[in-house]
Enzyme design. Structure first.
Site, PDB file in Angstrom:
ATOM      1  N   ARG A  80      50.222  43.538  36.290  1.00  0.00           N
ATOM      2  CA  ARG A  80      50.106  42.677  37.471  1.00  0.00           C
ATOM      3  C   ARG A  80      49.991  41.219  37.042  1.00  0.00           C
ATOM      4  O   ARG A  80      49.533  40.902  35.950  1.00  0.00           O
ATOM      5  CB  ARG A  80      48.964  43.108  38.381  1.00  0.00           C
TER       6      ARG A  80
ATOM      7  N   GLY B  64      39.174  53.602  31.354  1.00  0.00           N
ATOM      8  CA  GLY B  64      40.053  52.443  31.211  1.00  0.00           C
ATOM      9  C   GLY B  64      41.501  52.737  31.560  1.00  0.00           C
ATOM     10  O   GLY B  64      42.391  51.911  31.343  1.00  0.00           O
TER      11      GLY B  64
ATOM     12  N   ASP C 293      33.640  41.220  43.853  1.00  0.00           N
ATOM     13  CA  ASP C 293      34.420  41.300  42.608  1.00  0.00           C
ATOM     14  C   ASP C 293      35.894  41.562  42.896  1.00  0.00           C
ATOM     15  O   ASP C 293      36.719  41.521  41.987  1.00  0.00           O
ATOM     16  CB  ASP C 293      33.862  42.383  41.678  1.00  0.00           C
ATOM     17  N   ASN C 294      36.219  41.835  44.155  1.00  0.00           N
ATOM     18  CA  ASN C 294      37.611  42.060  44.515  1.00  0.00           C
ATOM     19  C   ASN C 294      38.157  40.924  45.370  1.00  0.00           C
ATOM     20  O   ASN C 294      39.138  41.090  46.080  1.00  0.00           O
ATOM     21  CB  ASN C 294      37.763  43.388  45.257  1.00  0.00           C
TER      22      ASN C 294
HETATM   23  P1  AMP Z   1      37.210  48.621  41.636  1.00  0.00           P
HETATM   24  O1  AMP Z   1      36.336  49.297  42.625  1.00  0.00           O
HETATM   25  O2  AMP Z   1      38.482  49.350  41.393  1.00  0.00           O
HETATM   26  O3  AMP Z   1      37.412  47.198  41.977  1.00  0.00           O
HETATM   27  O4  AMP Z   1      36.455  48.671  40.246  1.00  0.00           O
HETATM   28  C1  AMP Z   1      35.099  48.357  40.110  1.00  0.00           C
HETATM   29  C2  AMP Z   1      34.713  48.300  38.670  1.00  0.00           C
HETATM   30  O5  AMP Z   1      34.936  49.538  38.009  1.00  0.00           O
HETATM   31  C3  AMP Z   1      35.458  47.260  37.846  1.00  0.00           C
HETATM   32  O6  AMP Z   1      34.570  46.727  36.908  1.00  0.00           O
HETATM   33  C4  AMP Z   1      36.528  48.092  37.170  1.00  0.00           C
HETATM   34  O7  AMP Z   1      36.978  47.491  35.987  1.00  0.00           O
HETATM   35  C5  AMP Z   1      35.773  49.365  36.885  1.00  0.00           C
HETATM   36  N1  AMP Z   1      36.676  50.524  36.762  1.00  0.00           N
HETATM   37  C6  AMP Z   1      37.380  51.101  37.748  1.00  0.00           C
HETATM   38  N2  AMP Z   1      38.095  52.139  37.266  1.00  0.00           N
HETATM   39  C7  AMP Z   1      37.840  52.232  35.951  1.00  0.00           C
HETATM   40  C8  AMP Z   1      38.278  53.102  34.912  1.00  0.00           C
HETATM   41  N3  AMP Z   1      39.142  54.093  35.125  1.00  0.00           N
HETATM   42  N4  AMP Z   1      37.797  52.876  33.668  1.00  0.00           N
HETATM   43  C9  AMP Z   1      36.930  51.877  33.428  1.00  0.00           C
HETATM   44  N5  AMP Z   1      36.477  51.040  34.366  1.00  0.00           N
HETATM   45  C10 AMP Z   1      36.925  51.199  35.624  1.00  0.00           C
HETATM   46 MG    MG Z   2      38.056  45.540  41.306  1.00  0.00          MG
END
Ligand code: AMP
Ligand code: MG
Length: 498
Positions: free
Chosen positions: A179, A129, A255-256
């Site tokens: 953000r 997190g 999701d992005n």
């Molecule tokens: P992202 O690829 O950065 O868009 O993240 C994809 C998923 O992984 C999302 O559900 C994020 O909330 C989760 N996520 C990314 N980094 C972390 C982290 N350091 N701790 C917990 N969840 C993460």
């Molecule tokens: Mg994301």
């Protein structure tokens, strides 16, 4: 943790946290040991109707590091799913972002405020997190640079260091980015509820988003259809704008992708230096799914997943909804090309789109790719390049190989200007308002990250922000910030912040 909530000025509201409970989890940020400012964005705060003096004090720092709650606001993590690199992932959600509140700005728009890196949530899975300093600075610079270019994006309100280490490949200083966005609802948010058969959640989420985007009131099929068309048009326009500044998002998973038409989730993204339409930066994108030239197609792919998630709203029957959605998605390409042609004809200084403007753009891009020309500087310096090509002088302008390669193109371009009654200097004037001089170049972003991490020196951070927030303004004392990387400075890969 200071438990007494901070009660700042501003019109705070509860929009998302007042929605049905299945959309999110209530979770507070986890306190950090020793928060310190990296930066507070006073200009943005003012636009949000916040009082900078109040926020830049200890209370603001405590709130923006997750150490103190915001009065009357309920912190939440949102549920969502998504297609990652084409694969369905039923459960994602805010794993390292917590929305601490929402505010109505002086223009009446709602803006969500999230802390990215504020500690674990029920959606964190194996993650901690948290966020490391590098990705926080990167997102700050890239999102503010995007805003400086006038392209819709989430904004950076603040960045702080936490005083704690986060463990990635090596221990790194922890940081939190604040953000701000019109909303954090993604294509994947709708996918999450549709996949679970929660039609009511899909509808209420759609109603919430619609009410904030000027879409018509009511609940008939036509209302949801016109809202969907708005999303499609906004996404097509957004991706066209990215293309026009050489931006590669890097992880266009569903999701992005925001349903508000804003650029969101600055992970392994980058502005290109040398132009290559097949360019990929992300270390995890081995197939090139999210390469520069793939982005328009991926936009459509993602919108198709959105349509599938909204079928219960888009027709009286599934059949009718599918038929309508196919038609509607069929217009995406047209919307994209219109926006693309419009953006690029300005980039070559023409007044209107025509067959000729399109072929001039396509041919120039081809020459640039062959030459490995710098995307940003080549457009910025078209007039100088053309003059050099014509004069047959040797000597290179920065970021372009051999100007002689432009000779036939320059002839056609000159006659296109003439046909529109434009002089080169008039065209140059137009071009200087749309072709930026300064972008947050990768090697500069890396330099800023290194300096902030090694010595805590924020001066390059401030300089890079200053030039990229006014990216069209010439200033000879700052020209070094416009330069492409030297061979040893080139950044070839970027990494997710995880
Ligand atoms: P992202 O690829 O950065 O868009 O993240 C994809 C998923 O992984 C999302 O559900 C994020 O909330 C989760 N996520 C990314 N980094 C972390 C982290 N350091 N701790 C917990 N969840 C993460
Ligand atoms: Mg994301």
């Amino acid at each position: 943790m200071q438990h007494e909530p901070f009660m700042p000025k501003g019109r705070f509201i509860s929009r998302y946290s007042a929605q049905s409970e299945e959309l999110f989890e209530r979770v507070a940020p986890t306190p950090v040991s020793n928060p310190r400012w990296l930066r507070f964005n006073a200009e943005l705060a003012e636009k949000m109707g916040l009082d900078t003096r109040e926020w830049t004090g200890d209370s603001g720092l405590a709130v923006l590091s997750g150490n103190r709650p915001l009065a009357g606001n309920e912190p939440i993590a949102m549920a969502y799913a998504g297609h990652q690199f084409g694969q369905w992932v039923p459960q994602l959600g805010d794993g390292r972002a917590i929305q601490i509140g929402e505010v109505r700005d002086p223009e009446g728009r709602v803006l969500g405020i999230q802390l990215k890196g504020a500690g674990p949530t029920p959606f964190s899975r194996q993650g901690d997190g948290r966020a490391a300093l590098g990705p926080v600075i990167r997102e700050y610079l890239l999102s503010e640079g995007m805003a400086g270019l006038g392209i819709p994006t989430t904004r950076a309100l603040a960045a702080v260091t936490t005083g704690d280490l986060v463990h990635r490949e090596t221990p790194e200083p922890g940081a939190i980015l604040t953000r701000v966005a019109r909303g954090f609802v993604r294509v994947g948010t709708f996918e999450y509820f549709a996949a679970r058969g929660q039609g009511e959640a899909v509808r209420s989420l759609a109603d919430m988003v619609r009410s904030e985007t000027g879409s018509a009131e009511g609940s008939g099929v036509h209302v949801y259809r016109s809202w969907f068309e708005q999303i499609v048009a906004a996404q097509a326009a957004l991706i066209a704008r990215w293309m026009s500044v050489g931006f590669i998002h890097g992880v266009m998973n569903t999701d992005n992708m925001s349903v508000y038409g804003e650029t969101i989730d600055y992970g392994p993204c980058a502005f290109m230096d040398a132009f290559d339409p097949k360019r990929v930066f992300s270390s995890i994108d081995r197939q090139g799914r999210y390469a520069y030239q793939q982005q328009p197609g991926i936009g459509l792919w993602n919108l198709t997943r959105l349509a599938e998630s909204l079928l219960t709203l888009l027709g009286e029957s599934t059949e009718e909804a599918v038929e309508w959605a196919e038609d509607s998605l069929g217009r995406y390409a047209e919307g994209f090309h219109q926006a693309y042609d419009e953006a690029f004809r300005k980039k070559i200084g023409l007044r209107s789109v025509s067959e000729l403007s399109r072929s001039l753009v396509a041919d120039l891009l081809e020459i640039m790719a062959e030459q490995g020309a710098d995307f940003t500087l080549s457009f910025r310096n078209i007039v100088s390049l053309v003059q050099q090509a014509r004069s047959g002088r040797s000597g290179k302008l920065p970021g372009f190989g051999d100007a002689a390669a432009l000779v036939p193109w320059a002839l056609r371009w000159s006659s296109a200007l003439e046909a529109e009654g434009l002089t080169e200097s008039k065209a140059d004037e137009l071009m200087k308002t749309v072709n930026p001089l300064f972008i947050p170049r990768n090697h500069r972003v890396q330099q800023v990250i290194d300096e902030c991490g090694d010595s805590g020196d924020l001066s390059s951070f401030e300089s890079l922000l200053a030039v990229t927030s006014k990216p069209f303004l010439e200033d000879s004392s700052l020209s070094a910030w416009a330069n492409p990387p030297k061979a040893h400075e080139v950044v070839r890969q970027t990494f997710c912040g995880t």
